[in-house]
Scaffold this active site. Structure first.
Site, short mmCIF file in Angstrom:
data_model
loop_
_atom_site.label_atom_id
_atom_site.label_comp_id
_atom_site.label_asym_id
_atom_site.label_seq_id
_atom_site.Cartn_x
_atom_site.Cartn_y
_atom_site.Cartn_z
N GLY A 1 -16.51 5.32 -35.18
CA GLY A 1 -17.71 5.39 -34.35
C GLY A 1 -18.89 4.64 -34.92
N CYS B 1 -5.04 6.46 -3.14
CA CYS B 1 -4.85 5.01 -3.08
C CYS B 1 -4.12 4.60 -1.80
CB CYS B 1 -4.06 4.54 -4.30
SG CYS B 1 -3.60 2.80 -4.21
N CYS C 1 -0.47 2.94 -3.01
CA CYS C 1 0.62 3.72 -3.63
C CYS C 1 0.53 5.20 -3.28
CB CYS C 1 0.64 3.53 -5.14
SG CYS C 1 -0.75 4.29 -6.01
N CYS D 1 -6.06 1.73 -6.19
CA CYS D 1 -6.09 1.93 -7.64
C CYS D 1 -6.74 0.73 -8.32
CB CYS D 1 -4.67 2.03 -8.21
SG CYS D 1 -3.83 3.57 -7.86
N CYS E 1 -0.50 1.04 -10.26
CA CYS E 1 -0.33 1.12 -8.81
C CYS E 1 1.02 0.53 -8.39
CB CYS E 1 -1.48 0.36 -8.15
SG CYS E 1 -1.55 0.54 -6.36
#
Lengths: 281, 396, 197
Positions: free
Chosen positions: A29, A238, A241, A263, A269
């Site tokens: 980080g 979606c 899909c 997607c 997808c």
């Protein structure tokens, strides 16, 4: 290929970046300054991610590059071409097949594995930058874990708008120590960044910073007891899909307000579509 | 059924083809040569070399041609090429008092050792378009024009005739104007660094703040001319007002010396053209320094006078802290100036907004819609227009 | 006769493979990474140390050698193949090479980084005899899924209590790369030693 060194960067540059990468991994980080080089593509277009990928790439790697979750967006195509040309490595569009995935703005929907590395392109690595433009100040804030300003900002959002108005580049706390910008990924992806089996590396070329999350690092999205962190949800699923629960792109289909959702992760997808097709027989 | 847009690769290839066509323009007109660019668009070449941070006229000319005359794009091309070059070592510091001058002026003294030399300058031209330039002149049989060869007797004649200056520059060493003031004890020394100080290099180490003066100067030398010009201008208009005098501007060639490890002594490896500007600034003194004149320094490759002058102004204003001056203006803020001076970085980040951002945008859209609905629900009759929109949406 | 090459035969490719092993080691503390690059041995150091030096050091990274490693063959290797300056000025040391873990008391005061720049610290590269996965200490922290058992022959309790103190200073601290002729492992400052001896 012979006119370039393997993966374009010269060995001295790679050593410098590799040293920074090890420091980044050892201090999850924390943003390690590095002497970012000018690349043959513009600053702000993935030069940090490209330098990181170039420094970790081996000839046996299989590289996938996505932008907005998609393999065929122009900048993803351009970066993939760059590595094909300069490193002669194999590339793929399949998340499962890739050993290294370079991304801009998304974490793939397909869960990542321990033997994969996710490289993020980062425009502004400093999560405190929009609160305090001075590097000298933000550096001190990180040093003394002085993150009050960030909490105040998020809380002001809640009192003014009833919501935390940060929807992407949503700040996270890494192992209880450093506040980190996960790059402009939607906050939808924040849970995937936590406890991820893959090594995650972040490169900011213009701002000359590298940071990292080793596998299984604890990453929590900043929030408040009375306003817990939550991800975006869509009513729709979606159009291609039929999956729900993925990050969806909105596509405007006509000028009469017609719109559908698909997607954003094109590989995921496609996989869902073919599974559905197989099920249907 | 909806079919997702595909074909990024093909689109890119076609864009590259179109770009090539556009670059060439009308094929009825002869293609511009890099030789023409480096000989006739000299100031463009100088700027690209300076901000590209690489002294190579032919590469800069090529970059300008390839970039269709977009100088920032050309600078970017040069930077990207520069970064791949191996580094053999560091030259000796150039000695600008040994410069073979093509121009040298001082605004602080009417006359001075070495004289004033106008050289090739736009300064006193009347800015009237010269229509005769519209007619192409055939190439001369002579190898070089007289004005471009500074060493020939002819050119000295031209110089002295046009500029009505001293006959020739006899002494090989022309002292710097500011050093003359220094001898009187009225000017601070050129640098407070010890003589053996190794300058840092921002292309090898990331910049951290506060930056040392050598790093600041390196950053400014690579910085965008327009950005420095505007900032320099602001100091004259009262933002960090510190009236500068153009103590000296000199343009000319200097020798580059390099000491190969195995040789043990320095050898001359070539010459480069430089523009140097030294500004003189009054300084009333502070807790940190006595009243005296202070310096601002600018240096560029080639002939980039505007850039060198602006650089000298900003160098001086960035010394505010060192000299104990109050910091009130952007030009005195090292972190602000140095972080935004590089046009390759700036253009990259501004132009990256062209890249797809639909994922981020979708995230914002979702939030704004939700907040919009909540707003309407909270105050149903307060905003008729919003209400209409909601009804409209609900009807879809 | 061909003189043996102590450096990489094909630097871009071999350094990439070597670095991936080091990166894997550093990001997965307690795992042992095999050395997949063929190197002609350098007298005085093991292959893991040789690999780390070739991959990570150059003229911009001053290095330090302990007494056992301060021999001509090692210094020449570092100078010729890495261009790494051997320095005794501790404040700028990026990599310290140790022939073994001596003890915490005799470890020179290498930089630990500063609160604003914790990365400005020394990385220790320590030679060990071999790695043990079944016994030793229990590690956790970033890079470790739950816990990981780990030890190396040649470290001992003094090292592990030093590592605990090292972690207590996080984000300051040193990172450690452990080397043998066949394998490497790494212990970043972030690693927690749950059960020491």
């Amino acid at each position: 290929m012979s006119e370039y060194n393997f993966a374009y960067l010269n060995e001295q540059t790679k050593k410098m970046i590799r040293r920074a990468l090890l420091k980044a991994v050892a201090i999850p980080g924390y943003q390690v300054p590095f002497a970012s080089r000018e690349m043959p593509m513009p600053y702000g277009w993935g030069t940090g991610g490209v330098q990181v990928t170039a420094s970790i790439l081996t000839p046996d790697d299989i590289l996938k590059v996505i932008d907005q979750g998609a393999d065929d967006t122009t900048n993803a195509v351009s970066i993939r071409k760059f590595f094909k040309k300069t490193a002669a490595i194999e590339t793929t569009e399949l998340s499962e097949q890739a050993t290294i995935i370079q991304t801009r703005h998304r974490v793939p929907e397909t869960p990542l594995r321990e033997d994969q590395i996710l490289v993020y392109q980062v425009p502004i690595p400093e999560p405190l930058r929009f609160l305090e433009p001075r590097e000298t100040e933000t550096r001190k804030m990180h040093a003394y874990e002085d993150y009050g300003l960030m909490h105040v900002k998020l809380y002001e959002d809640i009192s003014q708008h009833g919501h935390i108005s940060t929807t992407y580049a949503y700040p996270v706390m890494v192992e209880g120590r450093y506040v980190m910008d996960p790059s402009p990924t939607p906050k939808f992806d924040n849970p995937k960044i936590n406890n991820c089996p893959a090594l995650q590396l972040f490169g900011a070329g213009r701002e000359k910073r590298i940071y990292a999350l080793p596998p299984y690092t604890k990453v929590t999205s900043l929030d408040f007891e009375d306003h817990p962190f939550e991800v975006q949800k869509w009513q729709a699923s979606c159009e291609l899909c039929g999956t729900s629960g993925t990050f969806l792109d909105e596509v405007i289909t006509d000028d009469k307000g017609g719109r559908i959702f698909v997607c954003s992760d094109t590989d995921f997808c496609r996989k869902q579509q073919s599974e559905k097709f197989e099920e249907a027989g | 059924m909806y079919v997702a847009v595909k074909g990024g690769e093909k689109a890119i290839d076609n864009a590259h083809k179109l770009l090539k066509e556009k670059r060439r323009g009308d094929t009825q007109i002869a293609e511009i040569t890099t030789g023409q660019i480096s000989e006739q668009l000299t100031l463009a070449v100088d700027r690209v070399m300076t901000e590209g941070s690489l002294y190579d006229r032919s590469l800069a000319a090529l970059a300008i041609k390839q970039a269709r005359g977009d100088l920032i794009e050309a600078i970017f091309l040069i930077r990207a090429s520069r970064t791949t070059l191996p580094r053999f070592g560091y030259s000796k510091p150039v000695e600008t008092d040994k410069m073979e001058l093509s121009r040298r002026i001082s605004a602080t003294y009417k006359d001075l050792p070495g004289g004033q030399l106008l050289g090739p300058t736009f300064d006193y031209t009347h800015r009237l378009l010269e229509s005769e330039l519209e007619t192409d002149q055939p190439a001369s049989q002579q190898h070089r024009g007289i004005l471009s060869d500074q060493n020939s007797i002819d050119s000295t004649d031209v110089k002295s005739e046009i500029a009505n200056e001293e006959q020739t520059i006899a002494a090989p060493i022309i002292p710097h104007v500011l050093d003359l003031l220094g001898e009187e004890g009225l000017m601070e020394p050129p640098s407070n660094e010890p003589k053996d100080h190794e300058p840092e290099d921002l292309t090898r180490q990331p910049l951290s703040f506060p930056a040392s003066r050598d790093l600041r100067l390196q950053n400014l030398a690579r910085g965008d001319e327009g950005f420095l010009l505007a900032l320099g201008y602001s100091t004259q208009r009262g933002y960090a007002r510190n009236h500068p005098f153009a103590g000296e501007i000199r343009v000319g060639t200097v020798a580059i010396e390099f000491e190969p490890e195995e040789l043990g002594f320095a050898i001359e490896i070539g010459e480069i053209e430089l523009t140097e500007c030294e500004m003189v600034n009054q300084f009333k003194g502070s807790e940190k320094a006595p009243p005296q004149f202070t310096r601002g320094y600018g240096l560029t490759f080639g002939h980039c006078e505007r850039k060198a002058m602006s650089m000298a102004q900003i160098d001086r204003s960035l010394r505010a802290e060192e000299l104990g001056e109050q910091k009130t203006a952007p030009s005195q803020d090292g972190e602000f100036v140095l972080s935004h001076s590089d046009n390759v970085q700036a253009t990259g980040f501004v132009e990256h907004l062209k890249l797809p951002h639909y994922v981020d945008f979708q995230s914002e859209l979702e939030l704004i819609r939700r907040m919009h609905q909540e707003h309407d629900a909270a105050s149903p009759e307060s905003d008729q227009q919003a209400k209409d929109m909601t009804t409209h949406e609900a009807a879809e | 006769m061909e003189t043996p090459i102590h450096g990489f035969h094909n630097p871009p490719v071999e350094s990439s493979i070597a670095f991936r092993a080091i990166l894997n080691a550093m990001s997965k503390p307690g795992t042992v990474q095999p050395i997949l690059v063929d190197l002609a041995p350098v007298e005085g150091i093991n292959k893991g140390t040789q690999l780390a030096a070739l991959t990570l050091t150059d003229h911009e990274s001053p290095v330090w050698l302990d007494e056992n490693l301060s021999k001509q063959s090692v210094i020449e290797f570092l100078r010729f193949h890495c261009s790494a300056p051997v320095s005794s000025d501790l404040s700028g040391i990026q990599f310290a090479f140790l022939s073994k873990w001596h003890d915490a008391a005799s470890l020179p005061p290498f930089p630990l980084g500063t609160p604003t720049f914790p990365d400005r610290s020394t990385t220790l590269i320590i030679e060990v005899e071999s790695f043990k996965k079944s016994e030793g200490v229990t590690l956790s922290g970033p890079g470790v899924k739950t816990t990981e058992n780990f030890d190396a022959v040649g470290l001992g309790p003094d090292f592990w209590s030093w590592m605990q103190q090292n972690n207590a200073r996080f984000p300051l601290g040193m990172d450690v790369i452990l080397t043998t002729d066949k394998e490497i492992a790494a212990l970043p400052r972030s690693v927690k030693i749950l059960e020491a001896y």
